[in-house]
Write a protein that holds these residues in place. Structure first.
Motif, mmCIF file in Angstrom:
data_model
loop_
_atom_site.group_PDB
_atom_site.id
_atom_site.type_symbol
_atom_site.label_atom_id
_atom_site.label_comp_id
_atom_site.label_asym_id
_atom_site.label_seq_id
_atom_site.Cartn_x
_atom_site.Cartn_y
_atom_site.Cartn_z
ATOM 1 N N ARG A 52 0.804 -1.219 0.000
ATOM 2 C CA ARG A 52 0.000 0.000 0.000
ATOM 3 C C ARG A 52 0.837 1.269 0.000
ATOM 4 O O ARG A 52 0.298 2.360 -0.082
ATOM 5 C CB ARG A 52 -0.922 0.028 1.235
ATOM 6 N N GLY A 164 -9.973 -2.645 7.641
ATOM 7 C CA GLY A 164 -11.265 -3.322 7.705
ATOM 8 C C GLY A 164 -12.029 -2.849 8.923
ATOM 9 O O GLY A 164 -11.486 -2.181 9.800
ATOM 10 N N GLY A 165 -13.285 -3.202 8.932
ATOM 11 C CA GLY A 165 -14.109 -2.762 10.049
ATOM 12 C C GLY A 165 -13.800 -3.559 11.303
ATOM 13 O O GLY A 165 -13.734 -4.780 11.246
ATOM 14 N N ARG A 334 -12.232 -8.500 -10.189
ATOM 15 C CA ARG A 334 -11.654 -7.221 -10.610
ATOM 16 C C ARG A 334 -12.041 -6.836 -12.042
ATOM 17 O O ARG A 334 -12.035 -5.682 -12.406
ATOM 18 C CB ARG A 334 -10.119 -7.265 -10.481
ATOM 19 N N TYR A 497 -17.241 3.413 13.702
ATOM 20 C CA TYR A 497 -18.169 2.304 13.806
ATOM 21 C C TYR A 497 -19.023 2.487 15.041
ATOM 22 O O TYR A 497 -18.493 2.661 16.144
ATOM 23 C CB TYR A 497 -17.361 0.990 13.863
ATOM 24 N N LYS A 502 -23.864 -1.647 14.453
ATOM 25 C CA LYS A 502 -23.147 -2.886 14.094
ATOM 26 C C LYS A 502 -23.840 -4.105 14.690
ATOM 27 O O LYS A 502 -24.041 -5.098 13.999
ATOM 28 C CB LYS A 502 -21.703 -2.852 14.604
HETATM 29 FE FE1 DHE Z 1 -10.321 -1.699 2.592
HETATM 30 C C1 DHE Z 1 -12.860 -2.760 4.624
HETATM 31 C C2 DHE Z 1 -10.460 -4.637 0.930
HETATM 32 C C3 DHE Z 1 -7.925 -0.553 0.458
HETATM 33 C C4 DHE Z 1 -10.172 1.256 4.286
HETATM 34 N N1 DHE Z 1 -11.462 -3.375 2.725
HETATM 35 C C5 DHE Z 1 -12.400 -3.633 3.691
HETATM 36 C C6 DHE Z 1 -12.846 -4.997 3.563
HETATM 37 C C7 DHE Z 1 -12.156 -5.543 2.524
HETATM 38 C C8 DHE Z 1 -11.294 -4.518 1.993
HETATM 39 C C9 DHE Z 1 -12.291 -6.963 2.003
HETATM 40 C C10 DHE Z 1 -13.898 -5.646 4.420
HETATM 41 C C11 DHE Z 1 -13.231 -6.179 5.640
HETATM 42 C C12 DHE Z 1 -13.996 -6.007 6.922
HETATM 43 O O1 DHE Z 1 -14.554 -4.937 7.146
HETATM 44 O O2 DHE Z 1 -13.982 -6.927 7.733
HETATM 45 N N2 DHE Z 1 -9.392 -2.442 0.942
HETATM 46 C C13 DHE Z 1 -9.646 -3.644 0.410
HETATM 47 C C14 DHE Z 1 -8.899 -3.803 -0.807
HETATM 48 O O3 DHE Z 1 -8.893 -4.829 -1.544
HETATM 49 C C15 DHE Z 1 -8.171 -2.543 -1.067
HETATM 50 C C16 DHE Z 1 -8.800 -1.860 -2.311
HETATM 51 C C17 DHE Z 1 -6.683 -2.735 -1.360
HETATM 52 C C18 DHE Z 1 -5.882 -3.319 -0.242
HETATM 53 O O4 DHE Z 1 -4.678 -3.184 -0.274
HETATM 54 O O5 DHE Z 1 -6.406 -3.903 0.697
HETATM 55 C C19 DHE Z 1 -8.495 -1.762 0.190
HETATM 56 N N3 DHE Z 1 -9.237 0.041 2.408
HETATM 57 C C20 DHE Z 1 -8.309 0.293 1.488
HETATM 58 C C21 DHE Z 1 -7.726 1.618 1.649
HETATM 59 O O6 DHE Z 1 -6.826 2.142 0.949
HETATM 60 C C22 DHE Z 1 -8.430 2.270 2.761
HETATM 61 C C23 DHE Z 1 -9.236 3.475 2.247
HETATM 62 C C24 DHE Z 1 -7.487 2.831 3.824
HETATM 63 C C25 DHE Z 1 -6.795 1.767 4.615
HETATM 64 O O7 DHE Z 1 -7.017 1.778 5.832
HETATM 65 O O8 DHE Z 1 -6.093 0.937 4.051
HETATM 66 C C26 DHE Z 1 -9.347 1.142 3.222
HETATM 67 N N4 DHE Z 1 -11.348 -0.900 4.125
HETATM 68 C C27 DHE Z 1 -11.133 0.327 4.667
HETATM 69 C C28 DHE Z 1 -12.079 0.545 5.751
HETATM 70 C C29 DHE Z 1 -12.870 -0.599 5.827
HETATM 71 C C30 DHE Z 1 -12.363 -1.497 4.810
HETATM 72 C C31 DHE Z 1 -12.203 1.819 6.588
HETATM 73 C C32 DHE Z 1 -14.036 -0.854 6.775
HETATM 74 C C33 DHE Z 1 -15.240 -0.228 6.182
HETATM 75 C C34 DHE Z 1 -16.434 -0.348 7.066
HETATM 76 O O9 DHE Z 1 -17.079 0.679 7.254
HETATM 77 O O10 DHE Z 1 -16.749 -1.431 7.546
#
Ligand code: DHE
Length: 511
Positions: A52, A164-165, A334, A497, A502
């Motif tokens: 990342r 993730g959340g 994708r 959250y 939730k």
């Molecule tokens: Fe996430 C949740 C996948 C990049 C912030 N993200 C999730 C979940 C998945 C996922 C599968 C659900 C998991 C859960 O909640 O248990 N995220 C991915 C990717 O595949 C992606 C595009 C690339 C990666 O490298 O993982 C990706 N995600 C990001 C970010 O760049 C974000 C904006 C900043 C960070 O923290 O990395 C980001 N992802 C989030 C957040 C959630 C999230 C804040 C939970 C959302 C929610 O409200 O539940």
């Protein structure tokens, strides 16, 4: 010690010889980041952990350090060429693939407070169901917020890069966090303290909590496995290698709890299979036709409890979402292909083409004219796709200022809020009227600043919005008048959250 390295570094630089990056790592980095790059007091530096970070950011970190951490800059120790070579080397997989054994996992477990010493009731005086946890990525902290007074009740350091959340125990008392580096932590929202943690892997996708409060399931990409933990103690119970019937290992894309089914659903990143792992102790044994036909050839009966039941798919799923009764999963790859899989008959029942790279994990459902609609933002196109879960047809596409990441709503608010954080319009929030499926308002609360991820208070009255900057802010916006009522300074808040939303599985939020 450090002075000796400095002299050595200066001597090497003066002699015009750049040291090999592996040697530089051992000299300068391993004491904090671990001999094998697996992390220590500082995060892991494996290629998977660095995916990342942009190369320029990594270079700047090694050269200048990171403010407010123990990571100092190495510009005085290393030449520009050496820093460049070191950063390149960090992105190269180790010659011997790193391992994380069950023994190492068990040894990493730390119990900060004995469970018997935890109080029986909350001591903070706030409504325990209206607390928010806010993940601040700017300095890797978590804030616990009173959702009525909008005051911070506690703030604590988290593991590096939570993603993730966070997941809650069914009574809302405990919250569980997963870091990209594989740490799962348990925090008590009654006494506002960390309870336990364990490192389940070297690179973790996410964690799910079972609706009966007994289990946590962590999905890893390194090693390629699932780790089942006891949700009370975080002690490991079982490791399941993620292997197809032909023996191919796969990373995990995501794992979610399917509460009405008493099971976890797991999508695999490298193999077209969907797994269902029942945590119902009375689960039927798995007489798996698929196992019989496809691989084992002998009608193998497996116990159904805490073992995977596989559904073969046409394509790998990167991200998925459930319909409200958890009979179907809609998942996307994708390339934009979306598949609808019926979890009972265990096969695909519909297919859709959703070209904008839907971020289904961030989707929501809502009722309109007696239908249940699913809406999802798209990571590559400025549009929200709306799908009818009755017939799995796309109803409409709503244009937004740019590709967005998160969509949120609440049963008691008419609008669905979506960001455009993947675009130049990353400071906008678009409010879509769930009744008309039209854009009703566009907000730009902090021009020029990335504004995204909304979560509502338990009554749906206020929307909490992240200004994802370092330093950033958490904005509290009245969901009816759209007026800002509070702004709390925070360090790049990402997700937030609400306990009630939730644990009641509100239709407007992620589960
Ligand atoms: Fe996430 C949740 C996948 C990049 C912030 N993200 C999730 C979940 C998945 C996922 C599968 C659900 C998991 C859960 O909640 O248990 N995220 C991915 C990717 O595949 C992606 C595009 C690339 C990666 O490298 O993982 C990706 N995600 C990001 C970010 O760049 C974000 C904006 C900043 C960070 O923290 O990395 C980001 N992802 C989030 C957040 C959630 C999230 C804040 C939970 C959302 C929610 O409200 O539940």
């Amino acid at each position: 010690m450090r002075r000796a390295w400095l002299w050595m570094g200066l001597a090497l630089a003066a002699s015009g010889h750049a040291a090999a990056p592996a040697a530089l790592y051992q000299q300068h980095c391993q004491s904090c980041h671990g001999e094998q790059r697996l992390g220590g007091m500082a995060p892991a530096l494996l290629p998977q952990s660095l995916e990342r970070s942009k190369p320029a950011e990594l270079l700047a970190t090694v050269r200048d350090g990171r403010p407010a951490t123990q990571m100092q800059g190495f510009a005085d120790w290393l030449s520009a060429d050496e820093i460049q070579a070191l950063v390149g080397w960090l992105r190269t997989p180790a010659a011997t693939p790193p391992r994380w054994s069950e023994a190492e996992m068990a040894a990493s477990h730390r119990q900060f407070v004995p469970l018997a010493q935890l109080p029986d009731a909350p001591g903070h005086g706030a409504d325990p169901a209206n607390l928010f946890v806010v993940v601040e990525a700017g300095d890797h902290h978590v804030s616990v917020l009173d959702g009525e007074r909008f005051t911070v009740l506690a703030r604590f350091a988290s593991h590096y890069a939570l993603h993730g959340g966070p997941k809650f125990s069914p009574d809302g008392r405990f919250v569980y966090f997963a870091s990209r580096d594989g740490w799962v932590s348990q925090y008590d929202l009654y006494s506002l303290q960390k309870v336990a943690e364990i490192r389940v892997g070297l690179n973790t996708r996410n964690v799910a909590a079972s609706a009966d409060g007994r289990w946590l399931l962590a999905g890893n990409t390194l090693p390629e496995n699932l780790v089942l933990l006891d949700a009370r103690t975080l002690q490991p119970v079982k490791t399941l290698p993620v292997r197809t019937q032909q023996g191919q290992l796969s990373r995990v894309s995501a794992v979610y709890d399917a509460a009405p089914r008493q099971s976890f659903i797991v999508a695999l990143k490298d193999a077209p299979e969907l797994w269902e792992i029942s945590y119902n102790p009375a689960a039927e044994p798995i007489y798996d036709g698929y196992v019989h036909d496809y691989a084992m050839g002998e009608g193998l009966a497996k116990p159904g409890f805490l073992n995977p039941r596989r559904t073969p798919l046409d394509a790998v799923l990167d991200d998925f979402f459930f319909d409200p009764d958890y009979r179907h999963v809609i998942g996307a790859s994708r390339d934009g292909r979306a598949q609808v899989v019926n979890l009972d008959i265990r096969r695909q029942v519909a297919a859709l083409q959703l070209d904008g790279m839907p971020h289904l994990g961030a989707g929501i459902t809502f009722k309109r004219d007696g239908r249940i609609l699913l809406a999802t933002p798209n990571l590559k196109t400025g549009q929200v796709s709306v799908i009818d879960t009755g017939n799995w047809q796309e109803v409409t596409r709503i244009a937004t200022p740019g590709p967005g990441f998160f969509l949120r709503s609440h049963e008691r608010t008419p609008y669905a809020w979506v960001d455009a954080m993947m675009s130049a319009q990353r400071d906008t929030l678009t409010l879509i009227d769930k009744r008309t499926l039209q854009v009703a308002h566009t907000l730009r609360p902090r021009p020029g600043k990335t504004t995204a991820h909304v979560e509502f208070t338990r009554d749906g009255r206020y929307a909490l919005v992240s200004v994802m900057e370092t330093p950033g802010e958490l904005l509290v916006i009245d969901a009816a008048t759209l007026r800002e009522v509070a702004a709390l300074p925070m360090m790049k808040p990402i997700g937030k959250y609400n306990v009630h939303n939730k644990i009641t599985r509100s239709e407007g939020t992620s589960h």
